[in-house]
Design an enzyme around this catalytic site. Structure first.
Site, PDB file in Angstrom:
ATOM      1  N   TYR A  88       0.830  -1.208   0.000  1.00  0.00           N
ATOM      2  CA  TYR A  88       0.000   0.000   0.000  1.00  0.00           C
ATOM      3  C   TYR A  88       0.865   1.259   0.000  1.00  0.00           C
ATOM      4  O   TYR A  88       0.698   2.149  -0.847  1.00  0.00           O
ATOM      5  CB  TYR A  88      -0.927  -0.006   1.211  1.00  0.00           C
ATOM      6  CG  TYR A  88      -1.912   1.138   1.228  1.00  0.00           C
ATOM      7  CD1 TYR A  88      -3.116   1.069   0.518  1.00  0.00           C
ATOM      8  CD2 TYR A  88      -1.639   2.311   1.937  1.00  0.00           C
ATOM      9  CE1 TYR A  88      -4.021   2.126   0.528  1.00  0.00           C
ATOM     10  CE2 TYR A  88      -2.528   3.371   1.944  1.00  0.00           C
ATOM     11  CZ  TYR A  88      -3.715   3.271   1.240  1.00  0.00           C
ATOM     12  OH  TYR A  88      -4.601   4.319   1.243  1.00  0.00           O
TER      13      TYR A  88
ATOM     14  N   LYS B 240       1.430   4.016  -3.105  1.00  0.00           N
ATOM     15  CA  LYS B 240       1.154   5.444  -2.925  1.00  0.00           C
ATOM     16  C   LYS B 240       2.395   6.275  -3.233  1.00  0.00           C
ATOM     17  O   LYS B 240       2.314   7.342  -3.849  1.00  0.00           O
ATOM     18  CB  LYS B 240       0.667   5.716  -1.504  1.00  0.00           C
ATOM     19  CG  LYS B 240      -0.696   5.127  -1.176  1.00  0.00           C
ATOM     20  CD  LYS B 240      -1.779   5.688  -2.071  1.00  0.00           C
ATOM     21  CE  LYS B 240      -3.155   5.155  -1.678  1.00  0.00           C
ATOM     22  NZ  LYS B 240      -4.216   5.607  -2.620  1.00  0.00           N
TER      23      LYS B 240
ATOM     24  N   ARG C  24     -15.386   0.333   7.347  1.00  0.00           N
ATOM     25  CA  ARG C  24     -15.437  -1.077   7.673  1.00  0.00           C
ATOM     26  C   ARG C  24     -15.211  -1.245   9.160  1.00  0.00           C
ATOM     27  O   ARG C  24     -14.725  -0.343   9.838  1.00  0.00           O
ATOM     28  CB  ARG C  24     -14.389  -1.836   6.851  1.00  0.00           C
ATOM     29  CG  ARG C  24     -14.583  -1.603   5.352  1.00  0.00           C
ATOM     30  CD  ARG C  24     -13.411  -2.103   4.524  1.00  0.00           C
ATOM     31  NE  ARG C  24     -13.585  -1.686   3.139  1.00  0.00           N
ATOM     32  CZ  ARG C  24     -13.103  -0.556   2.645  1.00  0.00           C
ATOM     33  NH1 ARG C  24     -12.419   0.258   3.413  1.00  0.00           N
ATOM     34  NH2 ARG C  24     -13.307  -0.244   1.385  1.00  0.00           N
TER      35      ARG C  24
END
Length: 258
Positions: A130, A134, A165
């Protein structure tokens, strides 16, 4: 007058960017490039242009990118939602970079301001997918040499509503507590982040241009908070909301978006 284009406009942060762009009245046209429509019923709704696209075929929608002075990217997904690391990179990186290239190509003579929603910890050399992705997005957009590139690196995104979530909701509780002791460095509500992303368009940069005459500037979680709370910025003098969630749009939920 300026005009703006937003990708990731139906997600938890992007939807508030659209609302802020229209509400302030400083942009003659606001274009949402997305897979579905936004049900926006706020001020200046006649200025909203909605371009429904397939990001796999974004080249077919070049005309939507013409004539804009600002582009916002609030696009993103997670590896879990993407289904694989390969799909994650395609959605999170490739879709953004392909759309950004078109924006640059279709406005060759304009001084363009690009506003990128990245992430705290973004680093192209990170061992974590991740953060690495980015960071790669940041580096690839820097290579395009926009007149001004504003990169926001927030912490946890808070108050995402029904786009959030279970684990995120638990994490938000801790992030809000940490904000108190870290002076707003841990996380930021998406409403406030949306305000910050739009407000920066009305302020001169504090960063000196590089040797090529372009500006690349970064904003931390704390700096985004400070921007969102300011009411001395032209066009936002009457905005006294500093953290109150205002539903100016009916959010269209796309789980892969921020």
């Amino acid at each position: 007058m300026s005009s703006a284009l937003v990708i990731g406009s139906t997600g938890a942060t992007g939807i508030h960017v659209i609302g802020e762009l229209l509400k302030c009245g400083l942009f003659e046209k606001v274009t949402s490039v997305a897979r579905s429509e936004i049900d926006y019923q706020g001020p200046n709704k006649e200025r909203l242009v909605q371009e429904i696209v397939d990001f796999e075929k974004i080249e077919e929608h070049k005309n939507a990118f013409k004539g804009h002075t600002h582009m916002f990217s609030c696009f993103g997904t997670t590896r879990k939602l993407a289904g694989s690391a390969e799909n994650f990179v395609k959605i999170d990186h490739d879709y953004v970079i392909n759309a950004t290239k078109i924006f640059k190509e279709e406005n060759p003579d304009a001084k363009l301001h690009y506003i990128l929603l990245s992430s705290g910890g973004a680093n192209a050399k990170s061992p974590f997918l991740y953060m690495k992705t980015k960071g790669q997005i940041e580096d690839d957009i820097k290579d395009m040499k926009f007149s001004r590139l504003s990169i926001f690196r927030p912490g946890s995104l808070l108050d995402r509503g029904h786009d959030s979530r279970l684990l995120e909701n638990v994490g938000c509780v801790f992030a809000k507590g940490l904000n108190f002791v870290t002076f707003d460095r841990a996380g930021i509500p998406v409403t406030m982040l949306g305000k910050a992303l739009v407000r920066i368009t009305q302020l001169p940069s504090q960063q000196q241009p590089n040797e090529e005459g372009n500006i690349v500037e970064y904003f931390t979680n704390k700096e985004a908070y400070e921007l969102a709370k300011r009411t001395d910025i032209p066009g936002f003098e009457n905005d006294t909301e500093t953290g109150v969630v205002e539903e100016v749009v009916e959010e269209v939920v796309e789980d892969e978006k921020k």
